[in-house]
Design an enzyme around this catalytic site. Structure first.
Site, PDB file in Angstrom:
ATOM      1  N   HIS A  71       0.990  -1.172  -0.022  1.00  0.00           N
ATOM      2  CA  HIS A  71      -0.098  -0.046   0.036  1.00  0.00           C
ATOM      3  C   HIS A  71       0.602   1.370   0.119  1.00  0.00           C
ATOM      4  O   HIS A  71       0.552   2.146  -0.654  1.00  0.00           O
ATOM      5  CB  HIS A  71      -0.874   0.166   1.069  1.00  0.00           C
ATOM      6  N   GLU A  72       1.591   1.264   0.997  1.00  0.00           N
ATOM      7  CA  GLU A  72       2.748   2.533   0.887  1.00  0.00           C
ATOM      8  C   GLU A  72       3.561   2.629  -0.348  1.00  0.00           C
ATOM      9  O   GLU A  72       3.846   3.724  -0.780  1.00  0.00           O
ATOM     10  CB  GLU A  72       3.581   2.569   2.179  1.00  0.00           C
TER      11      GLU A  72
ATOM     12  N   HIS B 204       1.686   4.584  -2.939  1.00  0.00           N
ATOM     13  CA  HIS B 204       1.793   6.107  -2.903  1.00  0.00           C
ATOM     14  C   HIS B 204       3.250   6.333  -3.716  1.00  0.00           C
ATOM     15  O   HIS B 204       3.351   7.288  -4.309  1.00  0.00           O
ATOM     16  CB  HIS B 204       1.732   6.434  -1.484  1.00  0.00           C
TER      17      HIS B 204
ATOM     18  N   HIS C 227       3.506   6.144  -7.144  1.00  0.00           N
ATOM     19  CA  HIS C 227       2.897   7.436  -7.901  1.00  0.00           C
ATOM     20  C   HIS C 227       3.634   8.654  -7.795  1.00  0.00           C
ATOM     21  O   HIS C 227       3.785   9.630  -8.769  1.00  0.00           O
ATOM     22  CB  HIS C 227       1.348   7.691  -7.021  1.00  0.00           C
TER      23      HIS C 227
END
Length: 796
Positions: A557-558, A561, A564
């Site tokens: 999940h991290e 980010h 991105h």
């Protein structure tokens, strides 16, 4: 300490907002440096294999990491500043960093205010973006360092730098000339026609931020706006930190707590066999899960969901102040005000999404509740849910869980998971993670690993600092921080920097590279990933840090980010990486969770830490069966609870401002209205006094009017996973990865979220065949609601 006054023209739109429980994202900018760090241009298979193996070992072997990290850090004569920032070699460097940045800001402000010619107005958007970058580079980095560094002197110095630049940002927020000059530029076709798409978008963003920051108002109203913003900050903080139940404990006879762990009973039991159960913390949750006596569960449920009257007063004061701020700003409600720059645009569209979503989720909810109802044999009540879910989980665990599942973490050493992320990024996007030695003083703790991100031409494109191990006084929540965003650095900017200080680097010494296509110097994204995993044991066994399946998902999940930020390299920092609409920002991270345990991805990396044996297909099936079983037990009800919370948030913030100011806000009445209308398991109407769980809903402060964002992005992520990555069958497919990168990731905030979604799904997708997604709007929001959330459950 200075507090943010709301929306700021001069700092990123997510900067300074702490995301409770999930990731704390600081979207920052990054500036160029004259010394360009280069990686050897050897992208051959042997070199990649060495980097790949090194990546695993620096996280899994303490001895290897010790040797690796001392290669450069031992040379104290080449001491670097924190994250390569040339100023940050000592606590005093933070003051020098802030002052140097402030001096550059003042030059730009003078230039913008003096603009008169067409060329000067045409340069305005880039100048303002650079101004924002200069502010963010100090605010974001200082804010991060003051919370992560162990040295109190560094913490204090970083806090002072943060305060100095924040105060200057407040001055800019009242400099009406900046707003006036931007208005003039936007009004001149001969200016806007020369702007690039990125410049136009940034100018529009800044103008919108000006509008919602009261700079265009008369002085008296502007001061009132500032006062209200301060009040909201103080009341909101008090609400977030002040959650408390109306009663601190409920006392039962110890014999009534049968089913509860006897050790827990002994811990709370008093001399007269009375057992006071606290109404906050772990114990009441254990009571709801395990005590057989329904009356005990009922009393505990009601007490733990009833807030103190002073906490409800704080919430209602917060909502009233927000209504007053919205009215002053010319909006019908606070939700109208806060949603104006989101994908949703308005509260009606959010309502359409949530009500459609709750309908699409209703069938699975009824299936789950019917199974629990059958277990109880009589009317299922809200205080029964945790108890019977726990029983079902235990039954499943006893009948289905195998030895295979118990040893799953042995195939998920931290090093193999990081190796898997690099291999996945290489397959999908043509970028990989390369371990890099750090210079003395470059990291804030010896445990921090630096990874450079390189592309297939071995060009350096980003820096990631990984602070993944627990230590005393370190905040336990996993988080992604953008310490500096990507942006182009103009030749004029380099010359101006040299004119101010010949020894200064235009990016403060931090990572830069030359874009081969434009021959332009770029400041590279600099990212920090923070987790709280246990360090590898140092008892000679060689056993590394082993991650649970949930921890693997958290790390993915991290990294969603981070990728991105890495791939969203736009010309201007205001739209770089994660600096996009708030209700689009979680899409890449949520989607990455699906990759974590897809069989095709597991085959890339999941190997036993000791034997190097790959995770078997039977073990992958066991993991999938386990997730599916748990999803069918409580996933849909958990989804409904998140939707209900978003509906409550919308109901509170969509009240017309005039009505809220005239009649006040009865948060308990509204809360029960929403649950009575939409919940599949609401409190019975005869329960008195009524519960007031909203007092524990701390996200109403940080997420006011936007709590729907996470589940909105979950619905979009599920759709992309199913249709683009074919539910995992194309999870390592380069064509699918390039499609997602080119339509979503590379744009950062430089493209409408709706255009990104429509682009990645394609015109042939039934959901987009009539073009309903491109423009957004009510029907597009309904369409996303129809996509649903799956059965995994999840919360912000």
């Amino acid at each position: 300490m200075l507090r943010p006054l709301g929306r700021r023209p001069w700092t990123c739109r997510q900067c300074l907002v702490q995301r409770q429980t999930r990731a704390f994202e600081s979207a920052a900018s990054q500036a160029p440096r004259s010394h360009i760090h280069s990686i050897p241009t050897d992208n051959s298979a042997p070199r990649k294999n060495v980097d790949d193996e090194t990546l695993r070992r620096i996280f899994d072997s303490q001895n290897f990491w010790k040797d690796f990290s001392q290669q450069r850090s031992a040379d104290v004569s080449k001491r670097a500043g924190l994250v390569q920032n040339q100023y940050l070699t000592s606590p005093d460097g933070f003051r020098a960093f802030a002052n140097a940045s402030l001096q550059k800001c003042q030059v730009i402000v003078a230039k913008v205010l003096a603009a008169e010619t067409l060329d000067e107005y045409r340069a305005l958007a880039r100048n303002l973006d650079q101004l924002s970058d200069l502010l963010c580079r100090v605010i974001d980095l200082s804010d991060f360092i003051r919370t992560i560094h162990h040295d109190s002197r560094i913490q204090e110095a970083a806090t002072q730098a943060y305060a100095l630049m924040f105060e200057y940002m407040n001055v800019l927020n009242t400099t009406t000339g900046l707003h006036e000059q931007l208005s003039i530029a936007l009004s001149k076709p001969e200016v806007t026609s020369h702007w690039s798409e990125a410049e136009t978008i940034v100018a529009q963003i800044l103008m919108r931020d000006f509008t919602t920051s009261a700079i265009h108002m008369p002085p008296s109203e502007r001061q009132r706006f500032v006062n209200l913003s301060n009040d909201i900050s103080q009341v909101g903080s008090a609400f977030f930190n002040g959650a408390e139940p109306a009663r601190s404990q409920i006392t039962f006879h110890a014999n009534a707590l049968q089913g509860l762990d006897p050790i827990v009973v002994q811990q709370i039991k008093k001399w007269n066999n009375k057992a006071p159960v606290p109404t906050a913390g772990v114990v009441p949750r254990l009571v709801l899960r395990s005590v057989r006596d329904e009356s005990v569960r009922k009393q505990t449920y009601l007490a733990t969901r009833t807030s103190s009257s002073r906490q409800i007063h704080r919430l209602e004061k917060l909502l009233t102040k927000r209504a007053e701020l919205a009215k002053l700003s010319g909006f019908n409600s606070f939700a109208d005000m806060t949603l104006s720059d989101k994908m949703a645009k308005n509260p009606e569209a959010v309502s359409n999404f949530l009500t459609t979503l709750i309908s699409s989720n209703k069938g699975p909810v009824q299936e789950e509740l019917a199974q629990l109802q059958q277990m109880k044999g009589s009317g299922l009540q809200p205080w029964d849910h945790a108890y019977y879910v726990h029983k079902r989980v235990l039954e499943y665990s006893q009948s289905r869980r195998s030895r295979e599942l118990s040893i799953i973490p042995e195939f998920f050493s931290l090093g193999t998971v990081m190796q898997g992320l690099s291999r996945l990024f290489d397959r999908l996007y043509g970028v990989r993670l390369v371990p890099q030695e750090t210079a003395a003083g470059e990291t804030w703790h010896p445990d921090v690993r630096r990874l450079d991100v390189v592309d297939e031409s071995n060009r350096h494109i980003a820096v990631v600092y990984c602070d993944l191990f627990s230590r005393p006084n370190k905040h336990p929540n996993p988080a992604h921080f953008t310490l500096r965003c990507s942006r182009e650095i103009s030749a004029e900017e380099i010359a101006e920097c040299a004119s101010l200080d010949q020894s200064a680097h235009p990016n403060d010494g931090m990572a830069t590279a030359v874009d081969p296509q434009t021959n332009t110097l770029r400041q590279l994204p600099t990212i920090a990933l923070v987790c709280d995993f246990q360090e590898p044991v140092s008892n000679g066994s060689g056993r590394p840090t082993l991650l649970s399946e949930q921890s693997v998902r958290t790390l993915f999940h991290e990294m969603g980010h981070a990728v991105h930020s890495i791939l969203g390299q736009t010309p201007l920092q205001s739209i770089s990486g994660t600096r996009c609409a708030t209700d689009f920002a979680e899409l890449p991270s949520v989607l990455m969770e699906s990759f974590a345990t897809a069989p095709e991805v597991l085959s890339l990396y999941a190997r036993h830490w000791s034997t190097d044996e790959p995770l078997s297909e039977s073990m992958m099936r066991s993991m999938e069966m386990d997730r599916t079983a748990h999803g069918s037990i409580y996933g849909a009800v958990e989804n409904e609870s998140q939707i209900l919370m978003a509906l409550v948030d919308q109901a509170y913030h969509s009240i017309p401002s005039a009505e809220a100011l005239k009649n006040g806000v009865d948060t308990t009445e509204i809360y029960h209205q929403v649950f009575s209308q939409h919940s599949s398991l609401p409190d019975p109407e005869d329960v008195r006094p009524r519960t007031s769980w909203q007092g524990f809903f701390g996200h109403l402060y940080g997420y006011g009017g936007t709590y729907y964002s996470y589940i909105f992005d979950r619905a979009i992520a599920n759709k992309i996973w199913q249709d683009v990555f074919q539910s995992g069958r194309a999870s390592v497919d380069r064509a699918a990865g390039e499609r997602y990168k080119n339509e979503v990731l590379r744009w950062g905030g430089g493209r409408s979220g709706w255009q990104c979604v429509a682009g990645v799904l394609g015109d042939a997708n039934p959901s987009n065949a009539d073009g309903r997604l491109v423009e957004g709007g009510d029907e597009a929001m309904r369409e996303v609601g129809r996509w649903g959330l799956g059965r995994d459950g999840g919360s912000v």
